[in-house]
Motif scaffolding. Structure first.
Motif, mmCIF file in Angstrom:
data_model
loop_
_atom_site.group_PDB
_atom_site.id
_atom_site.type_symbol
_atom_site.label_atom_id
_atom_site.label_comp_id
_atom_site.label_asym_id
_atom_site.label_seq_id
_atom_site.Cartn_x
_atom_site.Cartn_y
_atom_site.Cartn_z
ATOM 1 N N HIS B 102 -89.582 -53.861 -26.438
ATOM 2 C CA HIS B 102 -90.189 -54.217 -27.957
ATOM 3 C C HIS B 102 -90.857 -53.361 -28.608
ATOM 4 O O HIS B 102 -91.827 -53.143 -28.154
ATOM 5 C CB HIS B 102 -90.710 -55.715 -27.754
ATOM 6 N N LEU B 104 -92.636 -52.088 -32.868
ATOM 7 C CA LEU B 104 -92.630 -52.472 -33.964
ATOM 8 C C LEU B 104 -92.850 -50.821 -34.556
ATOM 9 O O LEU B 104 -93.253 -50.132 -33.745
ATOM 10 C CB LEU B 104 -94.392 -52.977 -34.279
ATOM 11 N N TYR B 138 -88.553 -53.807 -36.611
ATOM 12 C CA TYR B 138 -88.751 -54.100 -35.244
ATOM 13 C C TYR B 138 -87.562 -53.283 -34.460
ATOM 14 O O TYR B 138 -86.609 -53.365 -34.965
ATOM 15 C CB TYR B 138 -88.676 -55.588 -35.086
ATOM 16 N N ARG B 150 -82.431 -52.193 -34.208
ATOM 17 C CA ARG B 150 -83.586 -52.175 -34.917
ATOM 18 C C ARG B 150 -83.143 -53.078 -36.345
ATOM 19 O O ARG B 150 -82.231 -53.019 -36.902
ATOM 20 C CB ARG B 150 -84.383 -51.052 -35.277
#
Lengths: 275, 175
Positions: B102, B104, B138, B150
């Motif tokens: 994961h 950002l 993300y 994404r």
């Protein structure tokens, strides 16, 4: 449970996408043919903003029988091709068309997706570029969005529109539609031979007014009229143009009602169905 | 006011979560994240769709910095029916923060575009323009795979004049 939902969805989608247009059943006052009219040119889902020269010309290039143009008037009495009530919803400018002069409006640019290159067009410019063009139908949807005196506004608008129609060196039909009976009467007084459409809220209202004033037809949302009502309008000598046709399903449903004109946002799809 | 504070708490918790996730899976990340990624984008700074290339430039712990370029063609025929396609080329840099799976991301880019239009007559002309873009998103990198997906929000300064909210979705393959 999941399999039931999946099967229901599958057959639901299959059913909606496989509905057929019945071309053999078309019966209307347009020689039993439906004219495919592009809403603002190629319709709202095109990469071109509606009512631009690019969108209108693309519709003609695609093989449309005609185009519908939304017409408003600037405060210096220039007829402008523009759809929305306010400029801010689709362009770099704000306010009503009637609040601005053409000098200012011609610098407004549409913001389409994330690009900003297409300009607002005036009707005289489009008429000039289409000079000697092919025989297509042009429908003027007269949007009477005004900011001062209504009577004065429609007098000037009607005068400008009749001048414009006179200047259109175009072999095809010109149809004029409006929601205002007063405006249509004004046009009728100036040019009794023009083909005028009333744009009602309901079929009954439209039928009554169109019959009373001897109009050419009515323009109505496809969802607000049935096949039987269209037949009733035809029995009374009135043409019917339907709009708010935004998908393949809408195109098929509209065809199966046998109107004379379909103003569609899915032009290529309608043309394929009518082939 | 409460909503704003709540949003900041969520962001902080997510950041802490990503950080701990990153530490726990650090070695995994090292092996899976290659320097180069090709992407297929829907929406995004190119407008409708694009094929892109990304290269990780610098890595510092859970942070990556990358450079990206993409290209898109659409509307191959213009309104006259002539071959006259629209072109857009976004070029940008961004940072990724997170663990192996994961992440950002925050990016800035500039889109150069050339679009067919009727300029001064019936013949097709072209208009050249530029947009500025801010991208917040993300990214999910599939474990034991080179694939990533994404989703991102895009704030676009159209022609560096008008602000438009937009978004994008992409899949990537790293090598």
């Amino acid at each position: 449970m999941r399999i039931v939902i999946f099967i229901s969805l599958f057959f639901g989608i299959l059913n909606s996408s496989c509905r057929k247009a019945n071309l053999d059943g078309i019966a209307n006052l347009n020689r039993d043919e439906i004219s495919a009219i592009g809403h603002g040119g190629m319709g709202i889902s095109s990469t071109y903003p509606i009512d631009t020269y690019e969108s209108l010309t693309a519709a003609i290039t695609a093989g449309a029988d005609g185009v519908e143009i939304d017409v408003q008037m600037s405060n210096d009495s220039v007829l402008v091709a523009f759809h929305d009530h306010d400029l801010s919803t689709s362009t770099s400018c704000a306010g009503k068309i009637n609040n601005h002069s053409w000098e200012l409006l011609k610098d407004c640019e549409y913001v389409k997706e994330i690009f900003s290159v297409y300009q607002i067009w005036s009707l005289p410019e489009i008429a000039e570029y289409w000079k000697g063009g092919s025989s297509r139908i042009v429908v003027f949807d007269c949007k009477l969005i005004y900011s001062a005196n209504f009577n004065e506004f429609i007098m000037t608008y009607a005068k400008k529109l009749t001048e414009l129609v006179g200047s259109f060196e175009f072999e095809g039909d010109i149809l004029i539609e409006s929601q205002s009976v007063a405006f249509l009467q004004l046009i009728q007084g100036l040019k009794p031979d023009y083909k005028l459409f009333y744009y009602p809220q309901s079929f009954e209202e439209g039928l009554g007014i169109a019959k009373a004033y001897g109009l050419y037809g009515i323009t109505i949302a496809s969802s607000n009229i049935t096949k039987e009502q269209i037949a009733e309008a035809h029995d009374n000598g009135l043409r019917v143009a339907v709009w708010n046709v935004n998908s393949r399903k809408d195109n098929v449903e509209a065809i199966n009602k046998s109107p004379d004109y379909i103003q569609t946002d899915k032009l290529n799809g309608l043309l394929r169905l009518l082939k | 006011m409460f909503r704003t504070k709540f949003a900041w708490v969520i962001v902080l918790l997510l950041a802490l979560g990503f950080n701990s996730h990153a530490k726990g899976l650090g070695t995994f990340a090292d092996t899976l994240h290659n320097k180069n990624t090709v992407t297929l984008n829907v929406g995004g700074p190119a407008g409708y769709w694009a094929i892109g290339y990304e290269r990780n430039i610098v890595r510092q712990g859970s942070w990556w910095m990358y450079g990206a370029v993409a290209a898109s063609l659409w509307g191959l025929k213009d309104y006259n029916g002539d071959f006259n396609p629209n072109v857009s080329i976004p070029l940008g840099i961004g940072v990724l923060y997170g663990g192996s799976a994961h992440k950002l991301e925050l990016g800035l880019s500039n889109t150069l575009y050339s679009i067919s239009m009727a300029e001064g007559g019936v013949e097709g002309g072209r208009e050249l323009g530029m947009n500025g873009n801010l991208q917040i998103g993300y990214r999910y990198c599939m474990p034991h795979s080179r694939w990533s997906i994404r989703v991102y929000y895009l704030g676009v300064l159209v022609s560096y004049e008008n602000f438009v909210n937009f978004g994008g979705l992409s899949i990537g393959y790293s090598f």
